[in-house]
Design a protein around this motif. Sequence first.
Motif, PDB file in Angstrom:
ATOM      1  N   ALA A 110      45.466 -71.722  14.258  1.00 21.52           N
ATOM      2  CA  ALA A 110      46.244 -70.503  14.489  1.00 21.52           C
ATOM      3  C   ALA A 110      45.473 -69.276  14.024  1.00 21.52           C
ATOM      4  O   ALA A 110      44.801 -69.295  12.985  1.00 21.52           O
ATOM      5  N   HIS A 111      45.573 -68.219  14.813  1.00 25.12           N
ATOM      6  CA  HIS A 111      44.911 -66.961  14.457  1.00 25.12           C
ATOM      7  C   HIS A 111      45.802 -66.205  13.469  1.00 25.12           C
ATOM      8  O   HIS A 111      46.804 -65.600  13.841  1.00 25.12           O
ATOM      9  N   ASN A 112      45.426 -66.262  12.194  1.00 29.14           N
ATOM     10  CA  ASN A 112      46.169 -65.584  11.134  1.00 29.14           C
ATOM     11  C   ASN A 112      45.216 -64.703  10.330  1.00 29.14           C
ATOM     12  O   ASN A 112      44.852 -65.030   9.195  1.00 29.14           O
ATOM     13  N   PRO A 113      44.791 -63.591  10.909  1.00 28.57           N
ATOM     14  CA  PRO A 113      43.798 -62.753  10.219  1.00 28.57           C
ATOM     15  C   PRO A 113      44.384 -62.054   9.001  1.00 28.57           C
ATOM     16  O   PRO A 113      45.573 -61.720   8.967  1.00 28.57           O
ATOM     17  N   HIS A 114      43.534 -61.849   7.989  1.00 30.57           N
ATOM     18  CA  HIS A 114      43.944 -61.077   6.822  1.00 30.57           C
ATOM     19  C   HIS A 114      43.816 -59.594   7.166  1.00 30.57           C
ATOM     20  O   HIS A 114      42.798 -59.154   7.690  1.00 30.57           O
ATOM     21  N   TRP A 115      44.826 -58.827   6.860  1.00 27.29           N
ATOM     22  CA  TRP A 115      44.907 -57.442   7.331  1.00 27.29           C
ATOM     23  C   TRP A 115      43.776 -56.566   6.809  1.00 27.29           C
ATOM     24  O   TRP A 115      43.361 -55.616   7.473  1.00 27.29           O
ATOM     25  N   ILE A 116      43.215 -56.889   5.670  1.00 30.51           N
ATOM     26  CA  ILE A 116      42.218 -56.002   5.072  1.00 30.51           C
ATOM     27  C   ILE A 116      40.799 -56.378   5.459  1.00 30.51           C
ATOM     28  O   ILE A 116      39.862 -55.608   5.276  1.00 30.51           O
ATOM     29  N   SER A 117      40.602 -57.563   6.005  1.00 32.42           N
ATOM     30  CA  SER A 117      39.251 -58.019   6.302  1.00 32.42           C
ATOM     31  C   SER A 117      38.798 -57.554   7.676  1.00 32.42           C
ATOM     32  O   SER A 117      39.481 -57.808   8.675  1.00 32.42           O
ATOM     33  N   PRO A 118      37.642 -56.916   7.790  1.00 32.89           N
ATOM     34  CA  PRO A 118      37.145 -56.485   9.103  1.00 32.89           C
ATOM     35  C   PRO A 118      36.816 -57.651  10.028  1.00 32.89           C
ATOM     36  O   PRO A 118      36.789 -57.485  11.246  1.00 32.89           O
ATOM     37  N   ARG A 119      36.591 -58.849   9.484  1.00 31.32           N
ATOM     38  CA  ARG A 119      36.288 -60.031  10.296  1.00 31.32           C
ATOM     39  C   ARG A 119      37.438 -61.030  10.300  1.00 31.32           C
ATOM     40  O   ARG A 119      37.292 -62.133  10.828  1.00 31.32           O
ATOM     41  N   GLY A 120      38.571 -60.676   9.723  1.00 24.66           N
ATOM     42  CA  GLY A 120      39.755 -61.530   9.807  1.00 24.66           C
ATOM     43  C   GLY A 120      39.983 -62.458   8.643  1.00 24.66           C
ATOM     44  O   GLY A 120      41.063 -63.045   8.521  1.00 24.66           O
ATOM     45  N   GLY A 121      38.982 -62.668   7.789  1.00 24.84           N
ATOM     46  CA  GLY A 121      39.193 -63.509   6.632  1.00 24.84           C
ATOM     47  C   GLY A 121      39.133 -65.002   6.916  1.00 24.84           C
ATOM     48  O   GLY A 121      38.689 -65.450   7.970  1.00 24.84           O
ATOM     49  N   ASP A 122      39.624 -65.780   5.959  1.00 25.11           N
ATOM     50  CA  ASP A 122      39.486 -67.234   5.988  1.00 25.11           C
ATOM     51  C   ASP A 122      40.299 -67.931   7.068  1.00 25.11           C
ATOM     52  O   ASP A 122      40.013 -69.089   7.386  1.00 25.11           O
ATOM     53  N   PHE A 123      41.303 -67.259   7.624  1.00 23.46           N
ATOM     54  CA  PHE A 123      42.207 -67.963   8.530  1.00 23.46           C
ATOM     55  C   PHE A 123      42.312 -67.286   9.898  1.00 23.46           C
ATOM     56  O   PHE A 123      43.315 -67.391  10.583  1.00 23.46           O
ATOM     57  N   THR A 124      41.251 -66.619  10.282  1.00 21.22           N
ATOM     58  CA  THR A 124      41.199 -66.043  11.617  1.00 21.22           C
ATOM     59  C   THR A 124      40.895 -67.131  12.643  1.00 21.22           C
ATOM     60  O   THR A 124      40.201 -68.106  12.352  1.00 21.22           O
TER      61      THR A 124
END
Length: 548
Positions: free
Chosen positions: A486-500
Amino acid sequence: MVSYFVYASLNSDRATFKSSFDLLVNNTLSVFPLFSVVDNGAVGTKLFKHGYKLEHPVVLIPGFVSTGLEVWQQHELCSSTMHRTRVWGSISMAKAFFTDFRCWFRHMSLNRSTGLDPEGIKVRPVDSFSGAAEFNEFYWLWNKIIDNLAKVGYDSNTIHMVTYDWRLSFVNLEIRDRLFTRLKTQVELMKLIHSKKVVFMSHSYGTQLLLYFLKWAESQQGGKGGDSWVDTHVHAICNIAGSLLGVPKSFSAILSGEMKDTSQLGGTLNELLEFWSVSSRKQRVDLFRTWHSLFTMLPIGGAEVWGDDGSTPEEPSPQGANRSNLFAPPLVNGLFAHVEETCADANVNAANLRNFLKNELTGSGSMPLNMSFGYSKTPSANDHNPLKWHNPLEVRLPYSPNLTIYSFYGVGKPTERGFRYRCNQKFKYSFVINTNYNEDTWINGVRFSEGDGTVPLISLGYLSAKQWRTRSHNPAGSKIITHEIAHNPHWISPRGGDFTGDHVDILGNYVLNEALVKIACGSTVQQHFISNIQSISEAVYDRLENSQ
């Protein structure tokens, strides 16, 4: 952010900039550690503590535009200082692009007729990890996966990075660079040295290349390895976000030099950029049409897979506790291009796409549109037909009863699926995206559907969800495991973080990195479906079987 990168590439004091940038990143990570868990090999460190260690040698195959390219022979009208300069990948690419665009364009283009080097120019892929582990010092690709493998014992002797010139067709990669000959030899050497079969990890277009290579390696018309070569040398294939049935954006790139990224700039801004930019739409089209690889990525399977003017097998993903984040607008048809009536009566779907392009590309040189993009109920008949090897719907998997094929890909991110075109008399070519069109599932002239932001769900998941589970296309019954993320990007990470689940950024996903390390260490992972790809695939399979 982009302006800072451009400034850095043109500024001689790069060390100062990099130091400041690293300080900014490190400070940010200290405040927001949630999206940096995969960094520094943390996943590999955890698994090593749980007993995981090096088992199978690993071969990494990057995707489209992921390998750096450097000049080995520059055009006579260009500066002699271009020798060994990267014209793709690294900061030097930006410098070459902005300071001498004409020379950059010459060296990035291929011969229109042959799809090989233009006369007087040699551009070659950068070797090994430095060629594809990162796009430049600010944009990682395979670095996180490599770092995590290192924590369980891997090094440059047990990991091989396949770098290649992604502009070339598969046939030309062997003709010019002997890519497949070298890769087959490398795999055999790794098996000989380590006494273990290899694990392939391929990303995006790299999976298409890998599947072609496996047919080539077996065939007497290629590597002459025989039917048992794959079972003897390959333990597992990890397909990461593979564009297995092509991508619609390859069509728009060839037709008009556009895609989601350019259309979302908006009409007025796009026109200004066309006027001021060193890289206009016309230049992009001229360049893209020399890259024969783009034609390999055209959608495969016809209307039975992608739909036609009146229907499509795709449907919205059902909503639920585990699916609430999925972007799944309804699709009423399978058109790749809606051409406005004032321009031409020429709506384009998967059935007429190639004929449409042939008409548009008349006089543009030799375009590789003679490849087959259909479906076969008897794929064994195509085992020794190189024109079919690029199409997994027309060839069967290798006869390898001990092989496991994993398919990892993200879901839940809007993905371009069709384009709205209008005429533009100022443009050399006939069609441009109507960026002012916004209705229903259309945004700035682009229609979206379910996928990972680059590849639609049907291309990501159909083969592993259905076709590769049939005896006709999987004669030895190789084990097939699909694992959706599942695409669950972290809001602060420019690359989406660990769960993009983004098409590229998934390479830094925690779940994916953990799974890849486990597989390399001889373990396995479980099947995991989030979307409704299984029901979609059943519908597609019925359409394909009934079309014959």
